[in-house]
Scaffold this motif. Structure first.
Motif, PDB file in Angstrom:
ATOM      1  N   LEU A  58       0.846  -1.186   0.000  1.00 34.39           N
ATOM      2  CA  LEU A  58       0.000   0.000   0.000  1.00 34.39           C
ATOM      3  C   LEU A  58       0.887   1.243   0.000  1.00 34.39           C
ATOM      4  O   LEU A  58       2.012   1.225   0.495  1.00 34.39           O
ATOM      5  CB  LEU A  58      -0.913   0.014   1.229  1.00 34.39           C
ATOM      6  CG  LEU A  58      -1.865  -1.174   1.384  1.00 34.39           C
ATOM      7  CD1 LEU A  58      -2.620  -1.081   2.706  1.00 34.39           C
ATOM      8  CD2 LEU A  58      -2.839  -1.255   0.226  1.00 34.39           C
ATOM      9  N   TRP A  59       0.353   2.317  -0.535  1.00 34.04           N
ATOM     10  CA  TRP A  59       1.133   3.550  -0.640  1.00 34.04           C
ATOM     11  C   TRP A  59       1.408   4.131   0.732  1.00 34.04           C
ATOM     12  O   TRP A  59       0.553   4.129   1.608  1.00 34.04           O
ATOM     13  CB  TRP A  59       0.408   4.578  -1.510  1.00 34.04           C
ATOM     14  CG  TRP A  59       0.456   4.250  -2.962  1.00 34.04           C
ATOM     15  CD1 TRP A  59      -0.550   3.765  -3.734  1.00 34.04           C
ATOM     16  CD2 TRP A  59       1.592   4.370  -3.828  1.00 34.04           C
ATOM     17  NE1 TRP A  59      -0.124   3.565  -5.026  1.00 34.04           N
ATOM     18  CE2 TRP A  59       1.192   3.936  -5.110  1.00 34.04           C
ATOM     19  CE3 TRP A  59       2.903   4.802  -3.655  1.00 34.04           C
ATOM     20  CZ2 TRP A  59       2.055   3.914  -6.202  1.00 34.04           C
ATOM     21  CZ3 TRP A  59       3.773   4.783  -4.737  1.00 34.04           C
ATOM     22  CH2 TRP A  59       3.347   4.341  -5.993  1.00 34.04           C
ATOM     23  N   ALA A  60       2.637   4.630   0.888  1.00 35.34           N
ATOM     24  CA  ALA A  60       3.056   5.218   2.158  1.00 35.34           C
ATOM     25  C   ALA A  60       3.740   6.556   1.889  1.00 35.34           C
ATOM     26  O   ALA A  60       4.264   6.796   0.804  1.00 35.34           O
ATOM     27  CB  ALA A  60       4.002   4.276   2.901  1.00 35.34           C
ATOM     28  N   ILE A  61       3.731   7.421   2.902  1.00 39.22           N
ATOM     29  CA  ILE A  61       4.282   8.761   2.779  1.00 39.22           C
ATOM     30  C   ILE A  61       5.253   8.992   3.931  1.00 39.22           C
ATOM     31  O   ILE A  61       5.094   8.427   5.018  1.00 39.22           O
ATOM     32  CB  ILE A  61       3.148   9.818   2.797  1.00 39.22           C
ATOM     33  CG1 ILE A  61       3.676  11.203   2.435  1.00 39.22           C
ATOM     34  CG2 ILE A  61       2.446   9.851   4.133  1.00 39.22           C
ATOM     35  CD1 ILE A  61       2.573  12.240   2.256  1.00 39.22           C
ATOM     36  N   LYS A  62       6.283   9.795   3.683  1.00 40.25           N
ATOM     37  CA  LYS A  62       7.230  10.123   4.730  1.00 40.25           C
ATOM     38  C   LYS A  62       6.555  11.010   5.788  1.00 40.25           C
ATOM     39  O   LYS A  62       5.714  11.847   5.459  1.00 40.25           O
ATOM     40  CB  LYS A  62       8.431  10.873   4.141  1.00 40.25           C
ATOM     41  CG  LYS A  62       9.398   9.985   3.373  1.00 40.25           C
ATOM     42  CD  LYS A  62      10.189   9.135   4.333  1.00 40.25           C
ATOM     43  CE  LYS A  62      11.245   8.321   3.600  1.00 40.25           C
ATOM     44  NZ  LYS A  62      11.999   7.463   4.537  1.00 40.25           N
ATOM     45  N   PRO A  63       6.923  10.842   7.075  1.00 42.54           N
ATOM     46  CA  PRO A  63       6.282  11.670   8.115  1.00 42.54           C
ATOM     47  C   PRO A  63       6.527  13.162   7.916  1.00 42.54           C
ATOM     48  O   PRO A  63       5.684  13.986   8.256  1.00 42.54           O
ATOM     49  CB  PRO A  63       6.916  11.160   9.422  1.00 42.54           C
ATOM     50  CG  PRO A  63       8.134  10.406   9.008  1.00 42.54           C
ATOM     51  CD  PRO A  63       7.858   9.864   7.654  1.00 42.54           C
TER      52      PRO A  63
END
Length: 398
Positions: A70-75
């Motif tokens: 699943l797509w993830a984003i940097k904090p």
């Protein structure tokens, strides 16, 4: 480094995150973030595809054993995302959405983050991905903050007048102008003056704002004035902190002091001579560096991965493993191969051999990085490594 899937609680909802051995959050599940925002935000849509284009560092992470990635984003990008939607909510006067984005920004700020350099905010300035202005009420031109630089969408600028930004950049006078601006400190370094984003419908060429103003001036003086007004508005409302170039006729040049005595004239001449000598010394000291840089970078049509790794102060093996982690290349048939998405960043470099008669001929080809490919790899690496050599201090090694 072993990584672990866990959750963090926000607004009584569980947000899946990927942490390292020290418990530092590396990635945040983008779907969980979008669903949390959609519960409150009703005045505008939350488009995951648009978010992925706004923050190209996102990637796919399998957030459960055997599950699909699943797509993830940097904090750190999550903070910028929350600030972006907070501004949208403020414009449409959606108080509930604005408060939610403010809490999400604070929540992301307090996450124990690892991997990338924290977002730094200038006093009174905002971190923001993109801001659009309308020229003549029908032509959109976007500005954005990228790695501390104010960039303008040159593709949109050129389309208004039926001109291509890439053609203007390839002109000999433009290349000379870019070098003069970089060497003279009138703009960012040569490599950071131009940035490209990719996408079937969202690919664009972005220019550092001072170079963008030069491009606007070549298109139309009225358009150049309008671009300066846009930058002034960004400054006025605290998006950026910088000074707009003044017109030549607006520059106040101090009057040359008129010597009253022979001794005054001698002192003026002496001060000027010392300044000339100092500048000539700086030019002589920097000339080998400039010549070396021009030979190894500006006049080189392609770059081996070894050269790019040397420039970053790492090894080719570490660089290739880093690029594989970000799906830029894969190891196939005992060699590193760039994935189809990024194949345009490489070119075929010929291997030459000279025969006994002194004639050169091609004996084969190898894949090298183009100038755009080198810049892409440098920016990607530096986005994840705080200690990577800076452009202004690092000279490529042959």
């Amino acid at each position: 480094m072993r990584r672990k899937i866990s959750t963090r609680t926000f607004e009584q909802r569980q947000i899946r995150v990927l942490t390292d051995d020290n418990g530092k959050v590396r990635w945040v599940n983008l779907r969980d973030i979008c669903s949390t925002l959609e519960r409150v935000v009703k005045s505008f849509s939350i488009d995951m595809e648009q978010i992925r284009e706004m923050f190209p560092m996102n990637t796919k992470i399998p957030f459960k054993e055997g599950g699909r990635p699943l797509w993830a984003i940097k904090p750190y990008d999550l903070q910028r995302l929350a600030q972006h939607y907070k501004e949208q909510a403020s414009q449409v006067k959606d108080g509930a959405a604005e408060e939610l984005c403010e809490r999400m920004d604070l929540w992301a700020c307090n996450l124990p983050k690892g991997g990338t350099q924290p977002i730094t905010r200038l006093p009174g300035a905002k971190t923001w991905p993109e801001k659009e202005f309308s020229y003549l009420g029908k032509h959109i031109v976007a500005f954005r903050s990228e790695n501390g630089l104010l960039m303008v969408n040159a593709t949109q600028m050129g389309q208004i007048f039926g001109k291509a930004a890439t053609q203007w950049l390839n002109l000999v006078p433009t290349k000379k102008l870019r070098k003069e601006m970089a060497i003279g400190g009138m703009s960012a370094t040569y490599d950071r003056q131009v940035m490209t984003t990719r996408g079937r419908s969202h690919g664009a060429t972005w220019l550092e704002y001072r170079l963008g103003l030069k491009f606007a001036e070549s298109l139309s003086l009225d358009f150049w004035d309008w671009c300066r007004d846009c930058i002034a508005e960004l400054i006025k409302y605290g998006y950026v902190i910088l000074e707009i170039e003044k017109d030549a006729e607006e520059e106040i040049i101090p009057e040359l002091p008129e010597p009253q005595t022979f001794e005054d004239a001698r002192q003026v001449i002496e001060r000027q001579w010392k300044e000339i000598c100092r500048l000539q010394t700086i030019i002589r000291e920097n000339k080998p560096k400039v010549d070396y840089y021009l030979h190894l970078v500006e006049r080189r049509p392609s770059f081996r991965s070894t050269q790019v790794a040397d420039e970053l102060g790492t090894t080719p093996r570490a660089l290739h493993h880093f690029l594989r982690e970000h799906e830029v290349c894969v190891f196939e048939n005992m060699k590193w191969v760039v994935t189809p998405k990024y194949q345009s960043l490489q070119c075929n470099a010929p291997y030459m051999r000279r025969n006994k008669h002194g004639r050169l001929y091609v004996i084969g080809f190898a894949k090298h990085w183009t100038k755009e490919g080198r810049q892409f790899v440098l920016e990607l690496w530096r986005a994840y490594h705080q200690d990577a050599p800076a452009d202004k201090d690092q000279i490529p090694v042959q």
